[in-house]
Design an enzyme around this catalytic site. Structure first.
Site, PDB file in Angstrom:
ATOM      1  N   CYS A 114      44.707  39.248  34.475  1.00 10.11           N
ATOM      2  CA  CYS A 114      44.944  38.293  35.575  1.00 10.11           C
ATOM      3  C   CYS A 114      44.551  36.872  35.207  1.00 10.11           C
ATOM      4  O   CYS A 114      44.924  35.922  35.892  1.00 10.11           O
ATOM      5  CB  CYS A 114      44.205  38.735  36.830  1.00 10.11           C
ATOM      6  SG  CYS A 114      44.717  40.351  37.393  1.00 10.11           S
ATOM      7  N   HIS A 254      42.591  33.196  42.033  1.00 12.44           N
ATOM      8  CA  HIS A 254      43.440  34.363  41.770  1.00 12.44           C
ATOM      9  C   HIS A 254      43.546  35.172  43.063  1.00 12.44           C
ATOM     10  O   HIS A 254      42.549  35.422  43.738  1.00 12.44           O
ATOM     11  CB  HIS A 254      42.806  35.196  40.652  1.00 12.44           C
ATOM     12  CG  HIS A 254      43.509  36.488  40.415  1.00 12.44           C
ATOM     13  ND1 HIS A 254      44.882  36.593  40.356  1.00 12.44           N
ATOM     14  CD2 HIS A 254      43.026  37.755  40.240  1.00 12.44           C
ATOM     15  CE1 HIS A 254      45.210  37.858  40.152  1.00 12.44           C
ATOM     16  NE2 HIS A 254      44.109  38.574  40.086  1.00 12.44           N
ATOM     17  N   ASN A 284      48.531  41.179  44.589  1.00 10.96           N
ATOM     18  CA  ASN A 284      47.966  40.670  43.334  1.00 10.96           C
ATOM     19  C   ASN A 284      49.055  40.722  42.258  1.00 10.96           C
ATOM     20  O   ASN A 284      49.410  41.804  41.783  1.00 10.96           O
ATOM     21  CB  ASN A 284      46.758  41.537  42.952  1.00 10.96           C
ATOM     22  CG  ASN A 284      46.130  41.141  41.630  1.00 10.96           C
ATOM     23  OD1 ASN A 284      46.682  40.334  40.878  1.00 10.96           O
ATOM     24  ND2 ASN A 284      44.983  41.730  41.327  1.00 10.96           N
TER      25      ASN A 284
HETATM   26  N1  ACO Z   1      43.871  53.369  51.887  1.00 14.62           N
HETATM   27  C1  ACO Z   1      42.904  53.992  52.576  1.00 14.62           C
HETATM   28  N2  ACO Z   1      41.704  54.267  52.042  1.00 14.62           N
HETATM   29  C2  ACO Z   1      41.473  53.882  50.783  1.00 14.62           C
HETATM   30  C3  ACO Z   1      42.440  53.214  50.012  1.00 14.62           C
HETATM   31  C4  ACO Z   1      43.697  52.966  50.613  1.00 14.62           C
HETATM   32  N3  ACO Z   1      44.683  52.333  49.978  1.00 14.62           N
HETATM   33  N4  ACO Z   1      41.937  52.946  48.798  1.00 14.62           N
HETATM   34  C5  ACO Z   1      40.677  53.422  48.791  1.00 14.62           C
HETATM   35  N5  ACO Z   1      40.402  53.996  49.986  1.00 14.62           N
HETATM   36  C6  ACO Z   1      39.180  54.625  50.418  1.00 14.62           C
HETATM   37  C7  ACO Z   1      38.352  55.109  49.260  1.00 14.62           C
HETATM   38  O1  ACO Z   1      38.805  56.370  48.825  1.00 14.62           O
HETATM   39  C8  ACO Z   1      36.958  55.153  49.861  1.00 14.62           C
HETATM   40  O2  ACO Z   1      36.858  56.354  50.632  1.00 14.62           O
HETATM   41  P1  ACO Z   1      35.486  57.205  50.603  1.00 14.62           P
HETATM   42  O3  ACO Z   1      34.455  56.282  51.168  1.00 14.62           O
HETATM   43  O4  ACO Z   1      35.842  58.347  51.470  1.00 14.62           O
HETATM   44  O5  ACO Z   1      35.270  57.538  49.160  1.00 14.62           O
HETATM   45  C9  ACO Z   1      36.970  53.991  50.841  1.00 14.62           C
HETATM   46  O6  ACO Z   1      38.364  53.672  51.082  1.00 14.62           O
HETATM   47  C10 ACO Z   1      36.262  52.744  50.355  1.00 14.62           C
HETATM   48  O7  ACO Z   1      36.651  52.516  49.021  1.00 14.62           O
HETATM   49  P2  ACO Z   1      36.106  51.299  48.213  1.00 14.62           P
HETATM   50  O8  ACO Z   1      36.670  51.322  46.842  1.00 14.62           O
HETATM   51  O9  ACO Z   1      34.631  51.196  48.371  1.00 14.62           O
HETATM   52  O10 ACO Z   1      36.752  50.076  49.021  1.00 14.62           O
HETATM   53  P3  ACO Z   1      36.502  48.551  48.832  1.00 14.62           P
HETATM   54  O11 ACO Z   1      36.041  47.956  50.077  1.00 14.62           O
HETATM   55  O12 ACO Z   1      35.737  48.205  47.568  1.00 14.62           O
HETATM   56  O13 ACO Z   1      37.992  48.003  48.606  1.00 14.62           O
HETATM   57  C11 ACO Z   1      39.417  47.309  46.782  1.00 14.62           C
HETATM   58  C12 ACO Z   1      38.731  48.474  47.502  1.00 14.62           C
HETATM   59  C13 ACO Z   1      40.386  46.674  47.776  1.00 14.62           C
HETATM   60  C14 ACO Z   1      40.158  47.825  45.584  1.00 14.62           C
HETATM   61  C15 ACO Z   1      38.359  46.241  46.353  1.00 14.62           C
HETATM   62  O14 ACO Z   1      37.269  46.885  45.735  1.00 14.62           O
HETATM   63  C16 ACO Z   1      38.903  45.180  45.432  1.00 14.62           C
HETATM   64  O15 ACO Z   1      39.701  44.339  45.810  1.00 14.62           O
HETATM   65  N6  ACO Z   1      38.429  45.145  44.179  1.00 14.62           N
HETATM   66  C17 ACO Z   1      38.753  44.052  43.259  1.00 14.62           C
HETATM   67  C18 ACO Z   1      40.090  44.210  42.627  1.00 14.62           C
HETATM   68  C19 ACO Z   1      40.346  42.983  41.750  1.00 14.62           C
HETATM   69  O16 ACO Z   1      39.847  41.894  41.990  1.00 14.62           O
HETATM   70  N7  ACO Z   1      41.100  43.072  40.696  1.00 14.62           N
HETATM   71  C20 ACO Z   1      41.252  41.823  39.878  1.00 14.62           C
HETATM   72  C21 ACO Z   1      41.658  42.057  38.593  1.00 14.62           C
HETATM   73  S1  ACO Z   1      43.173  42.914  38.568  1.00 14.62           S
HETATM   74  C22 ACO Z   1      43.744  42.802  36.936  1.00 14.62           C
HETATM   75  O17 ACO Z   1      43.123  42.219  36.102  1.00 14.62           O
HETATM   76  C23 ACO Z   1      44.995  43.522  36.603  1.00 14.62           C
END
Ligand code: ACO
Length: 329
Positions: A114, A254, A284
């Protein structure tokens, strides 16, 4: 003589097909409410089976050239930041070169996930400052939908496809890219990767069965590192430019997650109108996210000549970076 790089053209392309949160509800166990509240995203553009990264990159490049009012034959270098190239080789940049007929240009891809666009901008600035090049096309282009496991709700709701491009030109004026700062923390490569399909674990029946040729991410950990990394990058780039938070007209971070962006804005004490957000419409788009946002910010009048723009990105690797730009169009 201090030769700077000014932006003289911007442009972007996103595929026609739109995938909404409601559409995703039919593919994996998720909800519009979960996606919006956790990421800020509503929809994303997805390339069809015939469209490759270079097709999107070519569209973006042609639009940027049109705005720049220079011909493709004047381009000295084409850099494409991408982690979803058309092929391992030739580079996506070479396909773009042929498509736009940039006959005298050198062309290569740059792999920084990214952060690919900011890494490219930073290198281009150096090439121009050294006199090696006068006009450079820096493109961020990705089709992460083609590396996405559409059975994995942790990742498939996050990414969209697109490409954005800028034309940088040498100038003696005090404008354009004032500073940039790029760095990496490669101690955490395991938190975000496409584990197989490369030379470490080439394609095999096992790879296909285990679905390890798709994006794997530990979202929570990536989230924490992204906030810290982009804050560090912004501070370093502003410091190099001799500027403070108060001098900034607009920040384009980003577009990975609204909550990451809000944390950065809070730390910089920026009012909402000084932070550009379009992830609701595109998701993203990896290295394309910043040049797409730059194009939209300029088109909507949020970016005017003389404004101080800060861009910052974070990606797999981890790679991080920021740049400070005095807007020149
Ligand atoms: N729908 C419903 N529930 C979901 C989903 C979904 N799409 N995805 C995950 N969950 C669930 C999980 O299974 C988890 O359930 P559990 O508690 O029963 O285990 C719960 O939701 C919480 O999951 P978390 O991973 O803790 O959720 P979080 O609040 O961290 O959000 C997310 C997840 C959106 C992916 C976030 O962590 C994020 O944005 N991370 C950064 C990503 C990023 O910045 N990437 C940049 C680089 S990308 C690149 O370089 C290609």
């Amino acid at each position: 003589m201090n030769i700077k790089s000014k932006i003289i053209g911007v442009g972007f392309t996103a595929p026609e097909k739109i995938l909404t949160n409601k559409d995703l509800e039919k593919i994996v166990e998720t909800s519009d409410e979960w996606i919006k509240s956790r990421t800020g995203m509503s929809e994303r553009h997805i390339a069809d089976e015939k469209t490759a990264t270079s097709d999107l990159a070519t569209g973006a490049a042609l639009k940027a050239l049109e705005m720049a009012k220079i011909g493709p034959e004047e381009i000295d270098l084409i850099m494409v930041g991408t982690v979803s190239p058309d092929m391992f080789f030739p580079s996506t940049a070479c396909f773009v070169q042929n498509n736009i007929k940039a006959v005298k240009a050198a062309a290569f891809d740059l792999s920084a996930a990214c952060s690919g666009f900011i890494y490219g901008l930073s290198l281009a600035k150096g090439m121009i400052a050294s006199g090696e090049a006068k006009n450079i096309l820096v493109i961020g282009a990705d089709c992460l939908s083609k590396l996405t496991d559409w059975t994995d709700r942790n990742t498939c709701v996050l990414f969209g496809d697109g490409a954005g491009a800028v034309v940088l030109q040498a100038t003696e004026e005090d404008t354009g890219v004032l500073s940039s700062h790029i760095f990496s923390d490669a101690s955490k490569t395991h938190l975000l990767q496409v584990p197989a399909g490369g030379s470490r674990t080439p394609f095999s029946v096992e790879v296909l069965e285990q679905r390890t040729n798709f994006i794997k991410m530990e979202g929570n950990e990536v989230f924490k590192n992204a906030v810290k990394g982009m804050e560090r990058a912004i501070d370093a780039a502003l410091n190099k430019a001799g500027l403070k938070y108060e001098d900034v007209s607009l920040v384009i971070p980003h577009q990975a997650n609204i909550r990451i962006i809000e944390s950065i804005a809070k730390r910089m004490k920026l009012p909402p109108e000084k932070v550009f957000i379009n992830l609701d419409k595109y998701g993203n788009t990896s290295s394309a996210s910043i040049p797409i946002a730059m194009t939209e910010a300029y088109a909507s009048g949020k970016l005017k000549k003389g404004d101080i723009l800060v861009i910052t990105a974070f990606g797999a690797g981890f790679t991080m970076g920021a740049a400070v730009i005095r807007w020149s169009i």
